[in-house]
Design an enzyme around this catalytic site. Structure first.
Site, PDB file in Angstrom:
ATOM      1  N   HIS A  57     -30.976  14.251  13.618  1.00  0.00           N
ATOM      2  CA  HIS A  57     -30.890  13.122  12.690  1.00  0.00           C
ATOM      3  C   HIS A  57     -30.880  13.619  11.244  1.00  0.00           C
ATOM      4  CE1 HIS A  57     -31.754   8.885  11.489  1.00  0.00           C
ATOM      5  NE2 HIS A  57     -32.370   9.481  10.487  1.00  0.00           N
ATOM      6  N   GLU A  58     -31.762  14.564  10.918  1.00  0.00           N
ATOM      7  CA  GLU A  58     -31.828  15.082   9.546  1.00  0.00           C
ATOM      8  C   GLU A  58     -30.565  15.878   9.198  1.00  0.00           C
ATOM      9  OE1 GLU A  58     -33.987  14.077   7.492  1.00  0.00           O
ATOM     10  OE2 GLU A  58     -35.146  13.043   9.040  1.00  0.00           O
ATOM     11  N   HIS A  84     -27.934  13.517   8.115  1.00  0.00           N
ATOM     12  CA  HIS A  84     -28.081  13.038   6.731  1.00  0.00           C
ATOM     13  C   HIS A  84     -27.403  13.997   5.756  1.00  0.00           C
ATOM     14  CE1 HIS A  84     -30.424   9.445   7.061  1.00  0.00           C
ATOM     15  NE2 HIS A  84     -31.457  10.015   7.653  1.00  0.00           N
ATOM     16  N   GLU A 117     -29.095   5.218   7.948  1.00  0.00           N
ATOM     17  CA  GLU A 117     -29.889   5.503   9.150  1.00  0.00           C
ATOM     18  C   GLU A 117     -29.058   5.313  10.421  1.00  0.00           C
ATOM     19  OE1 GLU A 117     -33.478   6.596   9.444  1.00  0.00           O
ATOM     20  OE2 GLU A 117     -32.383   7.296   7.705  1.00  0.00           O
ATOM     21  N   ASP A 165     -28.260   8.224  12.989  1.00  0.00           N
ATOM     22  CA  ASP A 165     -28.583   8.057  14.410  1.00  0.00           C
ATOM     23  C   ASP A 165     -27.366   8.364  15.279  1.00  0.00           C
ATOM     24  OD1 ASP A 165     -31.221   7.326  14.005  1.00  0.00           O
ATOM     25  OD2 ASP A 165     -30.797   5.172  13.962  1.00  0.00           O
TER      26      ASP A 165
END
Length: 482
Positions: free
Chosen positions: A132-133, A136, A197, A201
């Site tokens: 997930h990070e 980003h 987000e 995801d």
């Protein structure tokens, strides 16, 4: 291997008022004060990331643990290899913090709190957060924030960076400060949007599945965090910067159903890393011993080596060397090349002052795995304790040729030079170390001191050090632009 506390304390005292940088090489900072940034180029994003990493090194409890760093980098890079739109190498690091949190920022830097692995039930859950990070970063969510902020006169880009840094490292404090002192516009820039987000995801789950982990782990972990929100007044730190509306858990669960359900056992290294974190960063020494003794009594696992390993660490940290040695000796017989075991074995033997035994074993391992950070740094550290400074210097200089930005290696090399009374090399090495913490004026002072110990007729060394002096002064000017 544990850091030499005195050296760490000295560095902290010298650098508290400075930022940090990851390398002593030349760098050029972007003009962060302007609001005219239309698109953030990759090279500028990386430069901003370096500045933020400076501040983290200077002010945050980074975990300088070669074994844990090796595991985290291995796991993180496995995920990066399966991610889309990767534009630069990623750097993964630990923070000693019991909160459940992870964060990513400019230039591919990903920070992970030790509390995250402590609360992960399996490796797929930990990997789901890292994926997930990574998303980003690859989707440039933070870079987009600067684009969105460019027309906001109340929010400078430099201020945005400072706010992001404060919030991702210490979300509770960062959000409290913002609520009291900042505009709602600033607050919105510091938390990931619902759209960001959702995107993280989606891409994160793709990465998770491609890397061979269980995509259902993402919804499992979010469900776990959601339960904590229901039963606690204070939400987990991760949710302060990664909002969790009611629909998000169900969205992630539905997305996971696109993939076949499969059982993915955690790697042995995950189990050892979790035990190490529990023993050394999550529990105090006596509580850790009781924790592992209890789990060894009650666990039905066929392989209990991870718990025996954790117990050995808890005994070592209480200086119960003989008891720890008995456990780790048995484990090493079963798996003589296990880096987790070798690291604890080294610390036990250092406590018993059996330096030659460690050197003999690690030299054999070093021949098989030259420049492995766990083996090389433990061997160099043992050589320093045995007053074999030339050996330590040789090992560390070769290691730093391959990994020039390894802070712990530079700390050990600086210590070796100091103890061997090689004053010119000591001050030059100390300057290089200080530059990693952004203390460029202090670094320049150390170079000036090194010049005082150079032989009068050694013009080549003088010219090199004078060039280094000019470089550090120029880097300080660049940093001052912020």
């Amino acid at each position: 291997m544990r850091l030499k506390q005195a050296l760490a304390a000295t560095l902290c005292a010298l650098t508290m008022s400075y930022s940090t940088v990851s390398t002593a090489s030349d760098f050029k900072l972007p003009d962060l004060g302007t609001s005219a940034v239309q698109v953030l180029p990759i090279e500028k994003e990386q430069a901003i990331g370096e500045v933020m990493m400076m501040q983290i090194r200077a002010s945050s409890p980074l975990v300088q643990d070669p074994v844990l760093n090796e595991y985290l980098s291995s796991l993180g890079n496995k995920l990066v290899a399966s991610a889309n739109d990767v534009r630069f190498p990623f750097k993964f690091f630990w923070l000693n913090n019991k909160a459940i949190n992870a964060f990513a920022f400019y230039g591919g830097h990903v920070g992970v709190h030790t509390g995250l692995i402590a609360q992960s039930d399996n490796e797929s859950q930990l990997a789901s957060v890292l994926g997930h990070e990574i998303a980003h970063v690859t989707q440039r969510h933070l870079a987009r924030r600067i684009q969105q902020a460019k027309d906001n006169s109340a929010l400078t880009i430099a201020g945005l960076i400072t706010g992001i840094l404060a919030t991702v490292v210490a979300p509770d404090a960062g959000m409290a400060i913002l609520a009291a002192n900042s505009t709602q516009a600033t607050l919105s820039q510091l938390t990931h949007s619902r759209k960001a987000e959702q995107e993280a995801d989606r891409f994160g789950m793709q990465t998770l599945q491609k890397a061979g982990y269980d995509p259902y782990a993402a919804s499992e972990f979010l469900t776990k965090l959601a339960a904590q929100v229901r039963f606690k007044n204070k939400p987990p730190a991760f949710l302060l910067t990664h909002p969790l509306p009611d629909s998000r858990v169900s969205d992630v669960r539905l997305r996971a159903q696109q993939y076949p359900k499969k059982y993915v056992p955690s790697s042995a290294d995950f189990n050892y890393a979790k035990s190490r974190v529990m023993a050394r960063y999550q529990l105090d020494k006596k509580d850790a011993q009781a924790y592992f003794e209890n789990i060894l009594r009650t666990s039905s696992d066929l392989d209990k080596s991870q718990y025996e390993y954790g117990l050995a660490i808890s005994l070592l940290d209480q200086k119960k060397y003989d008891q720890a040695d008995k456990i780790i000796g048995k484990l090493l017989k079963q798996n003589p090349n296990n880096l987790f075991y070798l690291d604890v074995f080294t610390d036990i033997k250092l406590g018993q002052k059996q330096y030659d035994k460690v050197i003999s074993l690690l030299e054999q391992k070093h021949q098989l795995r030259p420049n492995n950070q766990v083996i090389t740094l433990n061997l160099a550290n043992t050589a320093i304790k045995a007053k074999k400074y030339d050996k330590a210097e040789q090992l560390l200089r070769v290691f730093l040729l391959e990994k020039p930005n390894h802070v712990l290696a530079k700390q050990l090399l600086t210590e070796a030079y100091e103890l061997s009374e090689n004053k010119a090399a000591y001050h030059e090495s100390r300057a290089s170390l200080l530059s990693h913490y952004g203390a460029f004026m202090k670094a320049a002072d150390e170079v000036q001191k090194a010049l005082n110990f150079i032989e009068k007729d050694d013009e080549i060394k003088k010219l090199r050090l004078k060039a280094l002096l000019a470089k550090y002064r120029n880097m300080q000017k660049e940093l001052a632009k912020l």
